[in-house]
Design an enzyme around this catalytic site. Structure first.
Site, mmCIF file in Angstrom:
data_model
loop_
_atom_site.group_PDB
_atom_site.id
_atom_site.type_symbol
_atom_site.label_atom_id
_atom_site.label_comp_id
_atom_site.label_asym_id
_atom_site.label_seq_id
_atom_site.Cartn_x
_atom_site.Cartn_y
_atom_site.Cartn_z
ATOM 1 N N LYS A 13 7.228 -9.516 6.437
ATOM 2 C CA LYS A 13 7.686 -10.505 5.419
ATOM 3 C C LYS A 13 8.270 -9.803 4.207
ATOM 4 O O LYS A 13 9.347 -10.138 3.749
ATOM 5 C CB LYS A 13 6.495 -11.288 4.838
ATOM 6 C CG LYS A 13 5.905 -12.356 5.608
ATOM 7 C CD LYS A 13 4.926 -13.162 4.756
ATOM 8 C CE LYS A 13 3.764 -12.405 4.162
ATOM 9 N NZ LYS A 13 2.829 -11.796 5.068
ATOM 10 N N ARG A 88 0.169 -19.971 0.583
ATOM 11 C CA ARG A 88 -0.623 -19.497 1.712
ATOM 12 C C ARG A 88 -1.557 -20.564 2.260
ATOM 13 O O ARG A 88 -2.238 -20.323 3.258
ATOM 14 C CB ARG A 88 -1.445 -18.299 1.256
ATOM 15 C CG ARG A 88 -0.893 -16.951 1.715
ATOM 16 C CD ARG A 88 -1.993 -15.987 1.720
ATOM 17 N NE ARG A 88 -1.827 -14.682 2.264
ATOM 18 C CZ ARG A 88 -1.018 -13.714 1.916
ATOM 19 N NH1 ARG A 88 -0.083 -13.918 1.039
ATOM 20 N NH2 ARG A 88 -1.107 -12.531 2.472
ATOM 21 N N ARG A 127 0.140 1.166 8.224
ATOM 22 C CA ARG A 127 0.519 0.996 6.822
ATOM 23 C C ARG A 127 -0.619 1.445 5.911
ATOM 24 O O ARG A 127 -0.390 2.072 4.882
ATOM 25 C CB ARG A 127 0.876 -0.479 6.538
ATOM 26 C CG ARG A 127 1.325 -0.709 5.112
ATOM 27 C CD ARG A 127 1.875 -2.110 4.917
ATOM 28 N NE ARG A 127 0.830 -3.095 4.780
ATOM 29 C CZ ARG A 127 1.045 -4.410 4.698
ATOM 30 N NH1 ARG A 127 2.260 -4.883 4.793
ATOM 31 N NH2 ARG A 127 0.038 -5.243 4.558
ATOM 32 N N ARG A 133 -3.375 1.061 0.960
ATOM 33 C CA ARG A 133 -3.882 -0.273 0.606
ATOM 34 C C ARG A 133 -5.272 -0.449 1.197
ATOM 35 O O ARG A 133 -5.468 -0.282 2.385
ATOM 36 C CB ARG A 133 -2.929 -1.349 1.142
ATOM 37 C CG ARG A 133 -2.043 -1.918 0.047
ATOM 38 C CD ARG A 133 -1.136 -2.978 0.574
ATOM 39 N NE ARG A 133 -1.835 -4.187 1.002
ATOM 40 C CZ ARG A 133 -1.212 -5.324 1.289
ATOM 41 N NH1 ARG A 133 0.097 -5.396 1.189
ATOM 42 N NH2 ARG A 133 -1.888 -6.373 1.671
ATOM 43 N N ARG A 144 -7.897 -10.820 7.887
ATOM 44 C CA ARG A 144 -6.701 -11.399 7.262
ATOM 45 C C ARG A 144 -5.890 -12.187 8.289
ATOM 46 O O ARG A 144 -5.315 -13.230 7.968
ATOM 47 C CB ARG A 144 -5.854 -10.297 6.619
ATOM 48 C CG ARG A 144 -6.483 -9.783 5.319
ATOM 49 C CD ARG A 144 -5.929 -8.438 4.897
ATOM 50 N NE ARG A 144 -4.506 -8.471 4.660
ATOM 51 C CZ ARG A 144 -3.709 -7.408 4.803
ATOM 52 N NH1 ARG A 144 -4.204 -6.256 5.193
ATOM 53 N NH2 ARG A 144 -2.428 -7.520 4.554
HETATM 54 O O1 C5P Z 1 0.790 -10.947 0.597
HETATM 55 P P1 C5P Z 1 -0.079 -9.731 0.744
HETATM 56 O O2 C5P Z 1 -0.398 -9.412 2.163
HETATM 57 O O3 C5P Z 1 0.436 -8.567 -0.016
HETATM 58 O O4 C5P Z 1 -1.476 -10.140 0.060
HETATM 59 C C1 C5P Z 1 -2.563 -9.254 0.052
HETATM 60 C C2 C5P Z 1 -3.836 -10.020 -0.219
HETATM 61 O O5 C5P Z 1 -3.764 -10.681 -1.478
HETATM 62 C C3 C5P Z 1 -4.147 -11.133 0.772
HETATM 63 O O6 C5P Z 1 -4.765 -10.636 1.947
HETATM 64 C C4 C5P Z 1 -5.079 -11.999 -0.047
HETATM 65 O O7 C5P Z 1 -6.374 -11.459 -0.111
HETATM 66 C C5 C5P Z 1 -4.449 -11.917 -1.427
HETATM 67 N N1 C5P Z 1 -3.517 -13.036 -1.656
HETATM 68 C C6 C5P Z 1 -4.030 -14.297 -1.846
HETATM 69 N N2 C5P Z 1 -3.216 -15.366 -2.048
HETATM 70 C C7 C5P Z 1 -1.886 -15.207 -2.062
HETATM 71 C C8 C5P Z 1 -1.319 -13.917 -1.865
HETATM 72 C C9 C5P Z 1 -2.171 -12.838 -1.647
HETATM 73 O O8 C5P Z 1 -5.243 -14.468 -1.828
HETATM 74 N N3 C5P Z 1 -1.085 -16.269 -2.259
HETATM 75 MG MG MG Z 2 3.555 -8.090 1.611
#
Ligand code: C5P
Ligand code: MG
Length: 186
Positions: A13, A88, A127, A133, A144
């Site tokens: 994404k 989300r 990653r 991370r 996740r």
């Molecule tokens: O989008 P990304 O994978 O970078 O997000 C990392 C983490 O941040 C997610 O696994 C979640 O724990 C948190 N997050 C969230 N709500 C969002 C975006 C990210 O809780 N809208």
């Molecule tokens: Mg991302």
């Protein structure tokens, strides 16, 4: 141009959202990056977010909606944007509709990128080795993915009903996938 990118963690994404933003000269807004920035500043939001992120769970809807209501009203968003990682959940999507109504804006398309689970876990662990991370370990990655299927995947149906959905296969060469997205937008 205002776009939303939806997809499981590790699907690309962020990579695709950045490339599409470069193409149109619009803003890339990653809520994951915004939260990680709050964590690095050790703000109150950041402290609370860290607990949740390290477990692979989601930060509460009202926290994200407060952050995005402010962020989307800022001047640099007027040229358009790609939302990466937000909304989300269904309540976040409904909250976003409310925010956009107030701003007299609307979303042009929702790009849903998909890949099989084995490929996703392989990419996330890779990653994690490279990016450091803390939520890219195999256990947290599985959690996740689980959260994605339960809480985020229902958005596909939500946006499909609004005739906004464009489905993309996330397995392939990065430039080819970008081109497929662009083809669907023209
Ligand atoms: O989008 P990304 O994978 O970078 O997000 C990392 C983490 O941040 C997610 O696994 C979640 O724990 C948190 N997050 C969230 N709500 C969002 C975006 C990210 O809780 N809208
Ligand atoms: Mg991302």
């Amino acid at each position: 141009m205002r776009l939303i990118f939806i997809g499981p963690p590790g699907v690309g994404k962020g990579t695709q959202a950045k490339r599409i933003c470069d193409h149109f000269g619009i803003l890339h807004l990653s809520t994951g990056d915004i939260l990680r920035e709050e964590i690095s500043q050790n703000s109150l939001v950041g402290q609370a977010a860290k607990q949740v992120i390290d477990k692979g769970e989601l930060v509460p809807d009202n926290v994200l909606l407060d952050i995005m209501a402010i962020r989307l009203s800022q001047n640099d968003c007027k040229k358009g944007y790609c939302l990466d990682g937000f909304p989300r959940t269904i309540p976040q999507a409904e909250g976003l509709e409310h925010i956009l109504r107030n701003l007299q804006q609307s979303i042009d398309a929702v790009i849903s990128i998909d890949a099989n689970e084995k490929e996703l876990i392989k990419r996330l662990v890779l990653r994690g080795n490279n990016s450091g991370r803390t939520d890219d370990t195999s256990d947290v990655a599985k959690q996740r993915l689980d959260v994605y299927w339960k809480q985020t995947a229902p958005l596909i149906e939500f946006y499909s009903r609004r005739n906004l959905l464009q489905s993309i296969n996330g397995v392939g060469e990065i430039p080819d996938i970008t081109q497929q997205i662009l083809n669907g937008l023209s």
